[in-house]
Motif scaffolding. Structure first.
Motif, PDB file in Angstrom:
ATOM      1  N   PHE A 211     -35.521  81.581 -34.636  1.00 13.78           N
ATOM      2  CA  PHE A 211     -33.993  80.872 -34.647  1.00 13.78           C
ATOM      3  C   PHE A 211     -33.995  79.574 -34.235  1.00 13.78           C
ATOM      4  O   PHE A 211     -33.183  78.718 -34.806  1.00 13.78           O
ATOM      5  CB  PHE A 211     -32.669  82.018 -33.953  1.00 13.78           C
ATOM      6  CG  PHE A 211     -32.721  83.026 -34.974  1.00 13.78           C
ATOM      7  CD1 PHE A 211     -31.920  82.908 -35.955  1.00 13.78           C
ATOM      8  CD2 PHE A 211     -33.102  84.218 -34.385  1.00 13.78           C
ATOM      9  CE1 PHE A 211     -31.748  84.045 -36.788  1.00 13.78           C
ATOM     10  CE2 PHE A 211     -33.089  85.645 -35.229  1.00 13.78           C
ATOM     11  CZ  PHE A 211     -32.251  85.497 -36.547  1.00 13.78           C
ATOM     12  N   ARG A 212     -34.753  78.978 -33.723  1.00 15.70           N
ATOM     13  CA  ARG A 212     -34.943  77.646 -33.105  1.00 15.70           C
ATOM     14  C   ARG A 212     -35.458  77.076 -34.198  1.00 15.70           C
ATOM     15  O   ARG A 212     -34.970  75.717 -34.771  1.00 15.70           O
ATOM     16  CB  ARG A 212     -35.899  77.416 -32.018  1.00 15.70           C
ATOM     17  CG  ARG A 212     -35.801  75.941 -31.302  1.00 15.70           C
ATOM     18  CD  ARG A 212     -36.356  76.050 -29.833  1.00 15.70           C
ATOM     19  NE  ARG A 212     -37.873  76.284 -29.750  1.00 15.70           N
ATOM     20  CZ  ARG A 212     -38.400  77.229 -29.097  1.00 15.70           C
ATOM     21  NH1 ARG A 212     -37.787  78.231 -28.119  1.00 15.70           N
ATOM     22  NH2 ARG A 212     -39.526  77.500 -29.301  1.00 15.70           N
ATOM     23  N   LYS A 219     -29.703  72.519 -40.237  1.00 12.75           N
ATOM     24  CA  LYS A 219     -29.094  71.140 -39.728  1.00 12.75           C
ATOM     25  C   LYS A 219     -29.568  70.448 -41.160  1.00 12.75           C
ATOM     26  O   LYS A 219     -28.616  69.837 -41.557  1.00 12.75           O
ATOM     27  CB  LYS A 219     -29.652  70.803 -38.596  1.00 12.75           C
ATOM     28  CG  LYS A 219     -29.062  71.024 -37.278  1.00 12.75           C
ATOM     29  CD  LYS A 219     -29.723  70.366 -36.333  1.00 12.75           C
ATOM     30  CE  LYS A 219     -29.107  71.292 -34.955  1.00 12.75           C
ATOM     31  NZ  LYS A 219     -30.020  70.700 -33.731  1.00 12.75           N
ATOM     32  N   ARG A 220     -30.704  70.554 -41.573  1.00 11.55           N
ATOM     33  CA  ARG A 220     -31.020  69.516 -42.776  1.00 11.55           C
ATOM     34  C   ARG A 220     -30.563  70.136 -43.985  1.00 11.55           C
ATOM     35  O   ARG A 220     -30.080  69.297 -44.793  1.00 11.55           O
ATOM     36  CB  ARG A 220     -32.711  69.588 -42.898  1.00 11.55           C
ATOM     37  CG  ARG A 220     -33.400  68.774 -41.655  1.00 11.55           C
ATOM     38  CD  ARG A 220     -35.005  68.944 -41.734  1.00 11.55           C
ATOM     39  NE  ARG A 220     -35.612  68.863 -42.972  1.00 11.55           N
ATOM     40  CZ  ARG A 220     -36.282  70.069 -43.323  1.00 11.55           C
ATOM     41  NH1 ARG A 220     -36.611  70.752 -42.679  1.00 11.55           N
ATOM     42  NH2 ARG A 220     -36.869  69.952 -44.837  1.00 11.55           N
ATOM     43  N   GLY A 222     -27.603  71.683 -44.084  1.00 10.14           N
ATOM     44  CA  GLY A 222     -26.364  71.572 -43.851  1.00 10.14           C
ATOM     45  C   GLY A 222     -25.889  70.000 -44.292  1.00 10.14           C
ATOM     46  O   GLY A 222     -24.963  69.628 -45.009  1.00 10.14           O
ATOM     47  N   LYS A 223     -26.895  69.014 -43.787  1.00 14.31           N
ATOM     48  CA  LYS A 223     -26.820  67.892 -44.348  1.00 14.31           C
ATOM     49  C   LYS A 223     -26.660  67.432 -45.842  1.00 14.31           C
ATOM     50  O   LYS A 223     -26.074  66.500 -46.410  1.00 14.31           O
ATOM     51  CB  LYS A 223     -27.838  66.992 -43.562  1.00 14.31           C
ATOM     52  CG  LYS A 223     -27.713  65.341 -43.857  1.00 14.31           C
ATOM     53  CD  LYS A 223     -28.652  64.665 -42.820  1.00 14.31           C
ATOM     54  CE  LYS A 223     -28.469  62.977 -43.103  1.00 14.31           C
ATOM     55  NZ  LYS A 223     -29.529  62.539 -42.270  1.00 14.31           N
ATOM     56  N   LEU A 224     -27.757  68.289 -46.487  1.00 15.95           N
ATOM     57  CA  LEU A 224     -27.831  68.275 -48.027  1.00 15.95           C
ATOM     58  C   LEU A 224     -26.629  68.570 -48.700  1.00 15.95           C
ATOM     59  O   LEU A 224     -26.122  68.076 -49.595  1.00 15.95           O
ATOM     60  CB  LEU A 224     -28.926  69.267 -48.256  1.00 15.95           C
ATOM     61  CG  LEU A 224     -29.211  69.261 -49.920  1.00 15.95           C
ATOM     62  CD1 LEU A 224     -29.874  68.158 -50.580  1.00 15.95           C
ATOM     63  CD2 LEU A 224     -30.025  70.604 -50.240  1.00 15.95           C
ATOM     64  N   LEU A 225     -25.745  69.825 -48.028  1.00 17.24           N
ATOM     65  CA  LEU A 225     -24.714  70.228 -48.742  1.00 17.24           C
ATOM     66  C   LEU A 225     -23.348  69.710 -48.196  1.00 17.24           C
ATOM     67  O   LEU A 225     -22.246  69.703 -48.651  1.00 17.24           O
ATOM     68  CB  LEU A 225     -24.620  71.819 -48.489  1.00 17.24           C
ATOM     69  CG  LEU A 225     -25.134  72.433 -49.650  1.00 17.24           C
ATOM     70  CD1 LEU A 225     -26.575  72.313 -49.831  1.00 17.24           C
ATOM     71  CD2 LEU A 225     -24.824  74.108 -49.397  1.00 17.24           C
ATOM     72  N   GLY A 226     -23.553  68.893 -47.081  1.00 14.41           N
ATOM     73  CA  GLY A 226     -22.419  68.360 -46.384  1.00 14.41           C
ATOM     74  C   GLY A 226     -21.452  69.458 -45.881  1.00 14.41           C
ATOM     75  O   GLY A 226     -20.165  69.414 -45.846  1.00 14.41           O
ATOM     76  N   ILE A 227     -22.089  70.396 -45.078  1.00 14.56           N
ATOM     77  CA  ILE A 227     -21.552  71.462 -44.333  1.00 14.56           C
ATOM     78  C   ILE A 227     -21.800  71.321 -42.911  1.00 14.56           C
ATOM     79  O   ILE A 227     -22.968  71.083 -42.577  1.00 14.56           O
ATOM     80  CB  ILE A 227     -21.564  72.657 -44.871  1.00 14.56           C
ATOM     81  CG1 ILE A 227     -23.278  73.067 -44.833  1.00 14.56           C
ATOM     82  CG2 ILE A 227     -21.090  72.955 -46.527  1.00 14.56           C
ATOM     83  CD1 ILE A 227     -23.436  74.641 -45.145  1.00 14.56           C
ATOM     84  N   ASP A 228     -20.819  72.115 -42.097  1.00 14.99           N
ATOM     85  CA  ASP A 228     -21.206  72.428 -40.634  1.00 14.99           C
ATOM     86  C   ASP A 228     -22.313  73.377 -40.673  1.00 14.99           C
ATOM     87  O   ASP A 228     -22.257  74.663 -41.290  1.00 14.99           O
ATOM     88  CB  ASP A 228     -20.130  72.877 -40.030  1.00 14.99           C
ATOM     89  CG  ASP A 228     -20.119  73.100 -38.368  1.00 14.99           C
ATOM     90  OD1 ASP A 228     -21.217  73.026 -37.941  1.00 14.99           O
ATOM     91  OD2 ASP A 228     -19.223  73.515 -37.866  1.00 14.99           O
ATOM     92  N   ILE A 232     -23.552  78.858 -41.249  1.00 16.88           N
ATOM     93  CA  ILE A 232     -24.885  79.532 -41.761  1.00 16.88           C
ATOM     94  C   ILE A 232     -26.011  79.678 -40.472  1.00 16.88           C
ATOM     95  O   ILE A 232     -26.937  80.312 -40.994  1.00 16.88           O
ATOM     96  CB  ILE A 232     -25.659  78.769 -42.911  1.00 16.88           C
ATOM     97  CG1 ILE A 232     -25.744  77.307 -42.628  1.00 16.88           C
ATOM     98  CG2 ILE A 232     -24.605  78.620 -44.150  1.00 16.88           C
ATOM     99  CD1 ILE A 232     -26.850  76.743 -43.395  1.00 16.88           C
ATOM    100  N   THR A 233     -25.452  79.442 -39.409  1.00 17.90           N
ATOM    101  CA  THR A 233     -26.196  79.713 -38.074  1.00 17.90           C
ATOM    102  C   THR A 233     -25.827  80.344 -37.111  1.00 17.90           C
ATOM    103  O   THR A 233     -24.677  80.417 -36.603  1.00 17.90           O
ATOM    104  CB  THR A 233     -26.730  78.279 -37.684  1.00 17.90           C
ATOM    105  OG1 THR A 233     -27.035  77.325 -38.770  1.00 17.90           O
ATOM    106  CG2 THR A 233     -27.993  78.418 -36.653  1.00 17.90           C
TER     107      THR A 233
END
Length: 427
Positions: A211-212, A219-220, A222-228, A232-233
């Motif tokens: 999970f780490r 994170k990556r 989320g950045k692609l989709l523009g979401i927190d 999803i984590t």
């Protein structure tokens, strides 16, 4: 394109589905580029929880054992994926040996082994089942409830290879998660492919490490989709050197449970979620849902005092992961359910609902009494349907589940790279 599952669609929906559908071309390209750099696990199953406000994997299994829950409609996809996987690893392969779990007389489990045999046979391989259990001393035929039979044969170890008496395989497929450790008979094999590798077994794997890796991937993504990425984590903490019988490590547990519940409360407040936060305490290694506890308050940990918590091979649990609990809004005939997505190589090939009539929406469903409802695949014409209102289309919902499953599978790739004993990055 990823296959799409269909079933009765229930449960609340959110903006995440729309964001995923709108970003489909970018998502597929992102995955393609990742698979150019990283090798997917040979096969993977991911347990997913959909709370309506959050969609996240809660467990990733690298030795999936529910292939018998897939419908016949899914078999062509599994066979194609098996062909692609074998072609990459050992294109000249003709013989495949499946090594099952040692509790080999469990007929439900053996139905899963038979399904695997069927998939690889249809992929063009000679397939036999070789047991490393000391109880299997001669070919043993076991009848299944379906009327079919499975033949377990004792493995034979030569100086450098593993096989059967008259069967020399190029590839050995493990369906044994090695919770008790890797036996010497599987080590130092010469010119044979062992899939998955030994360091994928639970004697090496840790859920906290997985999970780490997942956090980094999410994170990556989320950045692609523009979401927190939190959407999803599952957040988590870890405690090692725990001995419940001696109450050793309980302070670590209390501190980490308290801290994680506070972080979840903060997120719930940020999103206006009116639910009571909870965490799941479970063994940091191993499967089968053993030793899992739902904790809503630090005081709940008192129930663990002076208890012996063992994994499925009877080993005492000493390392635990404290994972953010994700409610499930999924239902199947009024019973609480969660989707499980099955993958081979980098392809989603099927899945099923794990259903438990006696468990609540905040409890672990991977427990005695669970039943399995296979998900049938849509016709080939039923692709995701951009433009449909979120929640209106089953293929859309299950495309989203396939994305989450693949994120967990990619995280497992990172995890296996980090623990490869032949790599300098082993941590």
């Amino acid at each position: 394109m990823v296959p799409h599952l269909i079933t009765a669609l229930t449960g609340p929906t959110n903006e995440l589905e729309q964001r995923v559908l709108d970003s489909m071309p970018a998502i597929e390209r992102w995955f393609r580029l990742e698979w150019m750099e990283h090798t997917p696990p040979f096969y993977t199953a991911v347990d997913i929880r959909n709370s309506g406000f959050k969609l996240a994997p809660v467990d990733t299994n690298l030795y999936p054992r529910g292939w018998n829950n897939l419908t016949p409609e899914m078999l062509p996809l599994a066979v194609q994926a098996a062909m692609a996987a074998i072609e990459k690893i050992c294109p000249e392969a003709k013989n495949l040996l499946i090594v099952p779990e040692n509790h080999s007389r469990n007929t439900f489990y053996l139905s899963n082994v038979l399904q695997l045999k069927r998939i690889f046979h249809m992929a063009g391989l000679n397939v036999r089942i070789g047991s490393i259990s000391p109880d299997i001393k001669k070919p043993t035929t076991i009848e299944l409830p379906t009327g079919e039979t499975v033949v377990l044969e004792p493995v034979v170890r030569s100086k450098r290879r593993l096989g059967l008496k008259d069967f020399d395989p190029c590839t050995i497929l493990m369906n044994n998660d090695l919770t008790a450790g890797a036996p010497g008979i599987l080590e130092d094999l010469h010119e044979q492919y062992l899939l998955p590798p030994l360091h994928a077994g639970w004697s090496v794997r840790r859920k906290s490490r997985h999970f780490r890796s997942y956090e980094e991937v999410a994170k990556r993504f989320g950045k692609l989709l523009g979401i927190d990425p939190w959407l999803i984590t599952p957040m988590f903490n870890r405690c090692g050197e725990v001995d419940f019988t001696q109450e050793q490590g309980m302070e670590c547990m209390r501190t980490n449970v308290d801290a994680l519940l506070a972080k979840i409360r903060k997120k719930y407040k940020e999103y206006g979620i009116n639910e009571k936060p909870f965490v799941i305490v479970k063994a940091d290694n191993g499967t089968d849902g053993m030793g899992i506890m739902t904790v809503r308050d630090v005081k709940d940990l008192d129930h663990l005092k002076q208890k012996t918590v063992n994994n499925k091979d009877g080993q005492q649990v000493t390392d635990v992961i404290i994972q953010e609990g994700v409610l499930t809004a999924e239902r199947m005939n009024e019973a609480v359910a969660e989707p499980v997505v099955y993958m081979m190589d980098r392809y989603v090939v099927g899945g099923f609902y794990r259903v438990h009539a006696e468990r609540g929406i905040d409890e672990n469903l991977n427990a005695p009494g669970a039943s399995f409802v296979p998900l049938a695949f849509a016709e080939s014409t039923r692709l995701p349907q951009p433009g449909q209102k979120p929640g209106a289309s089953a293929p859309n919902r299950f495309y989203m589940y396939g994305v989450i499953g693949r994120l967990a599978m990619l995280s497992a790739s990172y995890e296996l790279e980090a623990t490869d004993p032949d790599a300098e990055t082993y941590d």
